[in-house]
Design a protein around this motif. Structure first.
Motif, short mmCIF file in Angstrom:
data_model
loop_
_atom_site.label_atom_id
_atom_site.label_comp_id
_atom_site.label_asym_id
_atom_site.label_seq_id
_atom_site.Cartn_x
_atom_site.Cartn_y
_atom_site.Cartn_z
N GLU A 141 88.08 -12.01 24.72
CA GLU A 141 88.81 -11.57 25.91
C GLU A 141 90.14 -10.91 25.53
OE1 GLU A 141 90.02 -13.10 30.39
OE2 GLU A 141 89.46 -14.58 28.87
N GLU A 142 90.84 -11.52 24.59
CA GLU A 142 92.09 -10.93 24.12
C GLU A 142 91.85 -9.54 23.53
OE1 GLU A 142 94.62 -11.52 20.11
OE2 GLU A 142 94.49 -13.36 21.31
N ALA A 143 90.78 -9.42 22.74
CA ALA A 143 90.46 -8.13 22.10
C ALA A 143 90.12 -7.07 23.14
CB ALA A 143 89.31 -8.30 21.11
N VAL A 144 89.37 -7.44 24.16
CA VAL A 144 89.01 -6.49 25.22
C VAL A 144 90.28 -5.92 25.85
CG1 VAL A 144 88.01 -6.30 27.52
CG2 VAL A 144 86.73 -7.45 25.70
N HIS A 145 91.24 -6.77 26.15
CA HIS A 145 92.50 -6.30 26.74
C HIS A 145 93.30 -5.47 25.73
CE1 HIS A 145 92.41 -8.30 30.67
NE2 HIS A 145 91.79 -9.30 30.05
N PHE A 146 93.29 -5.88 24.48
CA PHE A 146 94.02 -5.16 23.43
C PHE A 146 93.50 -3.72 23.29
CE2 PHE A 146 94.12 -4.01 18.82
CZ PHE A 146 95.49 -3.89 18.66
N TYR A 147 92.20 -3.55 23.18
CA TYR A 147 91.62 -2.22 23.03
C TYR A 147 91.81 -1.39 24.31
CZ TYR A 147 89.33 -4.32 18.96
OH TYR A 147 89.08 -4.97 17.78
N SER A 148 91.67 -2.03 25.45
CA SER A 148 91.82 -1.31 26.72
C SER A 148 93.25 -0.83 26.92
CB SER A 148 91.39 -2.21 27.89
OG SER A 148 90.03 -2.58 27.78
N ASN A 149 94.21 -1.58 26.43
CA ASN A 149 95.61 -1.16 26.55
C ASN A 149 95.97 -0.05 25.57
OD1 ASN A 149 96.25 -2.97 28.61
ND2 ASN A 149 96.79 -4.61 27.19
N LEU A 150 95.27 -0.01 24.43
CA LEU A 150 95.60 0.98 23.40
C LEU A 150 94.99 2.34 23.70
CD1 LEU A 150 96.79 1.76 20.62
CD2 LEU A 150 94.68 0.86 19.58
N PHE A 151 93.73 2.36 24.16
CA PHE A 151 93.01 3.62 24.33
C PHE A 151 93.04 4.08 25.79
CE2 PHE A 151 91.06 1.87 20.47
CZ PHE A 151 91.07 2.98 19.63
N PRO A 152 93.09 5.39 26.00
CA PRO A 152 93.02 5.91 27.38
C PRO A 152 91.59 5.92 27.90
CG PRO A 152 93.11 7.72 25.83
CD PRO A 152 93.22 6.47 25.01
N GLU A 153 91.44 6.45 29.13
CA GLU A 153 90.11 6.52 29.76
C GLU A 153 89.39 5.18 29.60
OE1 GLU A 153 88.57 10.94 29.18
OE2 GLU A 153 89.40 10.14 27.32
N ASN A 154 90.12 4.14 30.00
CA ASN A 154 89.65 2.78 29.77
C ASN A 154 89.28 2.09 31.06
OD1 ASN A 154 92.06 1.82 31.06
ND2 ASN A 154 93.17 2.15 29.16
N GLY A 155 88.75 0.91 30.96
CA GLY A 155 88.44 0.10 32.13
C GLY A 155 87.66 -1.12 31.73
N ILE A 156 88.09 -2.28 32.19
CA ILE A 156 87.34 -3.52 31.96
C ILE A 156 86.36 -3.67 33.11
CG2 ILE A 156 87.49 -6.02 31.72
CD1 ILE A 156 90.31 -5.60 30.55
N GLN A 157 85.08 -3.62 32.78
CA GLN A 157 84.04 -3.59 33.81
C GLN A 157 83.49 -4.97 34.14
OE1 GLN A 157 82.12 -0.70 31.27
NE2 GLN A 157 82.15 0.82 32.89
N GLY A 158 83.90 -5.98 33.39
CA GLY A 158 83.45 -7.33 33.69
C GLY A 158 83.62 -8.25 32.50
#
Length: 279
Positions: A141-158
């Protein structure tokens, strides 16, 4: 589909055989470039890089590829081809999450999760799935947020957590997110698998300029990551990345430029766009 993020699979001495195998297994694709070191191919419009040399590690299931099919017949056809010389990690069967699913490791060591489901909003057949195990278990979960914050055109889908009795209920059973419009999945597992992330499978990020290279390079090595060489790095979770100019493939396939680019690249850790362009 022209994703600017795509996987690199190290398959030493067998990249031509592997390319033919994947094209025969999945169809709908072709080789886009080929030399003794690297073959790139597209499968259902997605780019894969097959690397003939480099990392000393061998692939393992810590990074697998979810393969999405709309019908059970396709899933079963993929399964029968992938297990030829490979091994079964989860048998082809009906599961609560899919009418026909299997997890297999092919003869080259690459792992595939074959999933049957209805159409969704993803225009992507193959999704890398990151399994956080051993000392990294619980970090998904931490990694998902980390990558989503770093890269654009992002989104956590679930993000779905385990139920009582399945695993640690604070752990991620399945997460899906986008970075640069590239759908990626993640999960935790507290089981003793005996493997973790290695550099035999890496994620390549094409960058349009030096500013992009700097942003992703510096962001990914922050707080415990480290530089390797030639555009390679390992982030704090142990996942390997290649941060490269978007025109590197073009320069490397130019006979008049190849040796100069290789000479410059071999001296670098973080790649310098203009120096490679002018080599």
């Amino acid at each position: 589909m022209n994703n600017s993020i795509y996987p690199c699979l190290t398959i030493k001495g067998k990249i031509a055989e592997a390319a033919d195998f994947y094209l025969d297994t999945f169809g709908d694709g072709g080789i886009t470039s080929s030399n003794p070191i690297v073959i790139t191919l597209k499968l259902s419009g997605q780019q894969f890089m097959l690397l003939n040399d480099g990392p000393s590690s061998t692939p393992n299931p810590s990074i697998s590829f979810m393969v999405l099919s709309e019908n059970e017949q396709d899933t079963e056809a993929y399964y029968l081809k992938l297990i030829n010389g490979g091994s079964v990690l989860m048998p082809l069967d009906t599961y609560p999450w899919s009418s026909k699913y299997a997890w297999v490791q092919d003869k080259f060591g690459i792992s595939w999760q074959l999933y049957t489901g209805g159409k969704n909003d993803m225009n992507q057949k193959f999704c890398p799935t990151l399994m956080f195990t051993g000392p990294k278990a619980g970090k998904a979960e931490e990694a998902v947020h980390f990558y989503s914050n770093l890269f654009p055109e992002n989104g956590i889908q679930g993000i779905l957590k385990y139920s009582e009795g399945e695993d640690n209920t604070n752990y991620v059973k399945h997460a899906q997110f986008k970075i640069k419009n590239f759908v990626t999945m993640a999960m935790d597992s507290s089981a003793e698998h005996g493997f973790g992330f290695v550099d035999a499978i890496s994620l390549v990020v094409n960058c349009k300029d030096q500013a992009e290279i700097d942003k992703y390079w510096d962001g990914l090595i922050a707080n415990g990551g480290h530089e390797v060489a030639c555009g390679w790095l390992v982030d704090k979770y142990g996942i390997s990345w290649q941060i490269v100019p978007d025109k590197l493939g073009e320069w490397m396939t130019n006979p008049g430029k190849f040796q100069h680019v290789m000479g410059a690249l071999m001296k670098m850790k973080k790649l310098i766009y203009t120096e490679l362009e002018n080599a």
